[in-house]
Structure formats: structure tokens, C-alpha cells
Design a protein around this motif. Structure first.
Motif, PDB file in Angstrom:
ATOM      1  N   HIS A   1      12.429   1.725   0.756  1.00 50.07           N
ATOM      2  CA  HIS A   1      11.145   1.046   0.920  1.00 50.07           C
ATOM      3  C   HIS A   1      10.475   0.923  -0.449  1.00 50.07           C
ATOM      4  N   PHE A   2       9.493   0.045  -0.512  1.00 51.01           N
ATOM      5  CA  PHE A   2       8.751  -0.134  -1.765  1.00 51.01           C
ATOM      6  C   PHE A   2       7.614   0.878  -1.784  1.00 51.01           C
ATOM      7  N   ALA A   3       7.785   1.912  -2.601  1.00 48.35           N
ATOM      8  CA  ALA A   3       6.842   3.024  -2.606  1.00 48.35           C
ATOM      9  C   ALA A   3       5.660   2.739  -3.520  1.00 48.35           C
ATOM     10  N   GLY A   4       4.581   3.442  -3.252  1.00 48.70           N
ATOM     11  CA  GLY A   4       3.444   3.413  -4.158  1.00 48.70           C
ATOM     12  C   GLY A   4       2.621   2.147  -4.130  1.00 48.70           C
ATOM     13  N   LEU A   5       2.639   1.392  -3.010  1.00 43.55           N
ATOM     14  CA  LEU A   5       1.823   0.183  -2.927  1.00 43.55           C
ATOM     15  C   LEU A   5       0.357   0.562  -2.779  1.00 43.55           C
ATOM     16  N   ARG A   6      -0.466  -0.001  -3.639  1.00 46.40           N
ATOM     17  CA  ARG A   6      -1.902   0.230  -3.597  1.00 46.40           C
ATOM     18  C   ARG A   6      -2.624  -1.110  -3.586  1.00 46.40           C
ATOM     19  N   ILE A   7      -3.676  -1.194  -2.788  1.00 46.23           N
ATOM     20  CA  ILE A   7      -4.512  -2.388  -2.724  1.00 46.23           C
ATOM     21  C   ILE A   7      -5.899  -2.005  -3.213  1.00 46.23           C
TER      22      ILE A   7
ATOM     23  N   ALA B   1      -9.643  -3.321  -3.244  1.00 45.67           N
ATOM     24  CA  ALA B   1     -10.540  -4.296  -2.626  1.00 45.67           C
ATOM     25  C   ALA B   1     -11.504  -4.858  -3.672  1.00 45.67           C
ATOM     26  N   PRO B   2     -12.144  -5.989  -3.370  1.00 47.94           N
ATOM     27  CA  PRO B   2     -13.082  -6.584  -4.331  1.00 47.94           C
ATOM     28  C   PRO B   2     -14.190  -5.638  -4.777  1.00 47.94           C
ATOM     29  N   ASP B   3     -14.585  -4.709  -3.920  1.00 47.58           N
ATOM     30  CA  ASP B   3     -15.648  -3.771  -4.279  1.00 47.58           C
ATOM     31  C   ASP B   3     -15.112  -2.499  -4.934  1.00 47.58           C
ATOM     32  N   GLY B   4     -13.811  -2.480  -5.232  1.00 45.79           N
ATOM     33  CA  GLY B   4     -13.227  -1.344  -5.938  1.00 45.79           C
ATOM     34  C   GLY B   4     -12.604  -0.290  -5.057  1.00 45.79           C
ATOM     35  N   ARG B   5     -12.728  -0.413  -3.738  1.00 45.50           N
ATOM     36  CA  ARG B   5     -12.127   0.570  -2.848  1.00 45.50           C
ATOM     37  C   ARG B   5     -10.606   0.538  -2.946  1.00 45.50           C
ATOM     38  N   SER B   6      -9.982   1.704  -2.879  1.00 49.31           N
ATOM     39  CA  SER B   6      -8.530   1.808  -2.863  1.00 49.31           C
ATOM     40  C   SER B   6      -8.059   1.819  -1.413  1.00 49.31           C
ATOM     41  N   MET B   7      -7.122   0.936  -1.092  1.00 49.48           N
ATOM     42  CA  MET B   7      -6.647   0.803   0.282  1.00 49.48           C
ATOM     43  C   MET B   7      -5.129   0.920   0.325  1.00 49.48           C
ATOM     44  N   GLN B   8      -4.622   1.160   1.520  1.00 53.61           N
ATOM     45  CA  GLN B   8      -3.196   1.267   1.742  1.00 53.61           C
ATOM     46  C   GLN B   8      -2.714   0.056   2.549  1.00 53.61           C
ATOM     47  N   TRP B   9      -1.388  -0.081   2.644  1.00 52.82           N
ATOM     48  CA  TRP B   9      -0.800  -1.119   3.494  1.00 52.82           C
ATOM     49  C   TRP B   9      -0.770  -0.564   4.916  1.00 52.82           C
ATOM     50  N   ASP B  10      -1.902  -0.677   5.610  1.00 54.97           N
ATOM     51  CA  ASP B  10      -2.010  -0.065   6.928  1.00 54.97           C
ATOM     52  C   ASP B  10      -2.985  -0.848   7.794  1.00 54.97           C
ATOM     53  N   ASP B  11      -3.292  -0.310   8.949  1.00 52.77           N
ATOM     54  CA  ASP B  11      -4.123  -1.015   9.917  1.00 52.77           C
ATOM     55  C   ASP B  11      -5.539  -1.257   9.398  1.00 52.77           C
ATOM     56  N   ALA B  12      -6.044  -0.367   8.551  1.00 57.38           N
ATOM     57  CA  ALA B  12      -7.393  -0.567   8.009  1.00 57.38           C
ATOM     58  C   ALA B  12      -7.447  -1.838   7.159  1.00 57.38           C
ATOM     59  N   LEU B  13      -6.417  -2.074   6.371  1.00 60.27           N
ATOM     60  CA  LEU B  13      -6.352  -3.306   5.583  1.00 60.27           C
ATOM     61  C   LEU B  13      -6.203  -4.515   6.499  1.00 60.27           C
ATOM     62  N   LEU B  14      -5.357  -4.387   7.508  1.00 64.33           N
ATOM     63  CA  LEU B  14      -5.156  -5.495   8.446  1.00 64.33           C
ATOM     64  C   LEU B  14      -6.470  -5.885   9.112  1.00 64.33           C
TER      65      LEU B  14
ATOM     66  N   SER C   1      -0.416  -9.747  11.660  1.00 68.33           N
ATOM     67  CA  SER C   1       0.298  -8.482  11.584  1.00 68.33           C
ATOM     68  C   SER C   1       0.816  -8.299  10.162  1.00 68.33           C
ATOM     69  N   LEU C   2       1.333  -7.107   9.865  1.00 65.63           N
ATOM     70  CA  LEU C   2       1.819  -6.773   8.543  1.00 65.63           C
ATOM     71  C   LEU C   2       3.342  -6.848   8.500  1.00 65.63           C
ATOM     72  N   LEU C   3       3.878  -7.417   7.434  1.00 64.39           N
ATOM     73  CA  LEU C   3       5.318  -7.474   7.225  1.00 64.39           C
ATOM     74  C   LEU C   3       5.648  -6.770   5.918  1.00 64.39           C
ATOM     75  N   ALA C   4       6.586  -5.833   5.959  1.00 72.16           N
ATOM     76  CA  ALA C   4       7.025  -5.129   4.754  1.00 72.16           C
ATOM     77  C   ALA C   4       8.539  -5.211   4.656  1.00 72.16           C
ATOM     78  N   HIS C   5       9.036  -5.846   3.594  1.00 72.30           N
ATOM     79  CA  HIS C   5      10.465  -5.888   3.346  1.00 72.30           C
ATOM     80  C   HIS C   5      10.909  -4.585   2.691  1.00 72.30           C
ATOM     81  N   THR C   6      12.220  -4.383   2.627  1.00 65.76           N
ATOM     82  CA  THR C   6      12.773  -3.221   1.940  1.00 65.76           C
ATOM     83  C   THR C   6      13.545  -3.699   0.706  1.00 65.76           C
ATOM     84  N   PRO C   7      13.779  -2.811  -0.260  1.00 67.20           N
ATOM     85  CA  PRO C   7      14.543  -3.208  -1.452  1.00 67.20           C
ATOM     86  C   PRO C   7      15.961  -3.675  -1.138  1.00 67.20           C
ATOM     87  N   GLU C   8      16.480  -3.320   0.025  1.00 63.34           N
ATOM     88  CA  GLU C   8      17.837  -3.708   0.393  1.00 63.34           C
ATOM     89  C   GLU C   8      17.886  -4.988   1.208  1.00 63.34           C
ATOM     90  N   SER C   9      16.744  -5.646   1.369  1.00 58.17           N
ATOM     91  CA  SER C   9      16.704  -6.880   2.146  1.00 58.17           C
ATOM     92  C   SER C   9      17.618  -7.921   1.526  1.00 58.17           C
TER      93      SER C   9
END
Length: 244
Positions: A79-85, A87-100, A112-120
Motif C-alpha cells: 500500500h502507499f504509506a504515509g499519505l497526509r492531506i 486542509a485549506p485551514d491547515g488541518r492534517s487529515m487522513q485518507w478516511d471517512d472524515a475526509l470523505l 467513495s474513496l479509491l486507493a490503489h496499491t503499488p502492485e496495481s
């Protein structure tokens, strides 16, 4: 077959989430699908299929003010590790339901959220081929045609090449190979531009006249897509060679 130096890599940009802001890199691994982690994640409109299923900034320009990055040195095979989002106001978010739930109000349809893997085996969520390239020369020419300065990030290219004097620009690279760092690329086709380039990535203001200019003067083509013939490493400052 001979190699001719044509320029230098002056910017590398990765967009881990399709249609979110991305990150400038000093170096990156080029895998068979493109830059490591590029367009590895996407928002999906569950009412659509195929390419139309991707929910993008064409519909919700505010997505461009969310910036996605991958943690350096966190490469894994499953999987692609260490993904960070950020937000415009500076909040740090994850690739999860809160972002969705934060992006969902921009769409009338369920996302919905789609996440590919490095082996795709797919090209992840890239548009047409693995690597998108533009040059400083073509950027300056388009600025002259349009009559306004251009932020290169409008075009969401992975590589910005500064051309050497008298070097052929990307419109002469079609069907040829490039050597960049330790990677080998095959230039496959021109990038057919859409309304996304009309959105200023900083102000989010739209100006449809840019797309009209690209259509009328360049037949909608700006930049080129290249597939990966040999994976390798590329960094800012690497020379670019065209094989003839």
C-alpha cells in the motif's frame, strides 16, 4: 540510435490524490505506472462508471486547496504509506471517512474513496499514460498567446523540462524515447486539455479564455504523455536526452 541532450528537469510534481493539490519533489522513483504514488488515490462518484466515475476539481475547484503528500521513505509494496492531506485551514487529515465527509457536500451524488496499491497493474488514476511532461518553452509560448502569466501547476504535469538552446520542444518528441535520470520513457501522445486548466490553483478563479486559446491555437494539445519503458530514479537537475 543516438542520444541528444535537450534539457534539464527543473521541477518534479506528484499528486497522490487525483484533483487535490500535490507536492514538489527533489527526487522520485519512476515505476512502471509513473511517479511513485502519483494519482494513487481518488474520489469516486458511485453513480458513474469508467473514467467518468472520478470526481474531480472540474466539478469542485475547492479540492485544489487540499494538498496531498506521501511521507518520504515510507515506501511499501502492499500500500502507499504515509499519505497526509492538509486542509485549506491547515488541518492534517487522513485518507478516511472524515475526509470523505468533508468532500461529499461538493457532490450531489454519493462519493467513495479509491486507493490503489503499488502492485496495481493499472495506470492508477492517471489520465492517459504514466508521466505528463511540459517544457518551459511551451509555457512561455502559451503565455504570449494568452497574454497573461501562467502558473505551471495549472497543467498538473509530473515533470517540467527547461530546454537547452535550439532543442526541439515536446511537440517533436512524439513516438521517440527520453532518458531521464536512470529511467527510460516513451513519448506516446499529446495531452488533450480540459476545463481544469481554466482554474487558477491559488485563487480558484476560472478563466475560460485559456481553454479557448489552447483550443484555437494548439488544437487543445499542451504537454505530452509518456509511458515507462524502464523504471528508475529521477531528480531535479538531471539532464534529459532524446533518442533518435
Amino acid at each position: 540510435m543516438t542520444q541528444t541532450r535537450i534539457g534539464t528537469i527543473t521541477a518534479i510534481n506528484r499528486f497522490p490524490v487525483k484533483s487535490l493539490g500535490g507536492e514538489a519533489l527533489q527526487s522520485s522513483r519512476i515505476e512502471n505506472y509513473g511517479l511513485y504514488g502519483d494519482r494513487s488515490h481518488a474520489f469516486i462518484d458511485e453513480t458513474k462508471e469508467g473514467w467518468d466515475q472520478y470526481f474531480t476539481a472540474r466539478t469542485a475547484p475547492a479540492m485544489l486547496h487540499y494538498r496531498a503528500s506521501l511521507e518520504a521513505g515510507a515506501e511499501t509494496t502492499d500500500h502507499f504509506a504515509g499519505l497526509r492531506i492538509t486542509a485549506p485551514d491547515g488541518r492534517s487529515m487522513q485518507w478516511d471517512d472524515a475526509l470523505l465527509q468533508e468532500i461529499q457536500p461538493y457532490s450531489k451524488q454519493k462519493l467513495s474513496l479509491l486507493a490503489h496499491t503499488p502492485e496495481s497493474l493499472d495506470l492508477l488514476a492517471v489520465d492517459a499514460a504514466s508521466i505528463l511532461i511540459i517544457t518551459d518553452s511551451s509555457l512561455r509560448k502559451l503565455e504570449a498567446m494568452w497574454g497573461k502569466p501562467l502558473d505551471p501547476l495549472r497543467f498538473r504535469a509530473n515533470l517540467l523540462v527547461t530546454l537547452d538552446d535550439n532543442a526541439p520542444d515536446e511537440y517533436e518528441w512524439l513516438s521517440k524515447q527520453l532518458s531521464v535520470g536512470s529511467a527510460q520513457l516513451q513519448v506516446d501522445l499529446f495531452c488533450d486539455r480540459c476545463s481544469l486548466i481554466t482554474i487558477d490553483p491559488e485563487t480558484l478563479e476560472r478563466d475560460a479564455s485559456l481553454l479557448r486559446t489552447v483550443n484555437e491555437r494548439l488544437k487543445l494539445n499542451f504537454g505530452v504523455y509518456a509511458s515507462v519503458k524502464q523504471a528508475g530514479q529521477v531528480q531535479v537537475g538531471d539532464p534529459v536526452y532524446l533518442e533518435r
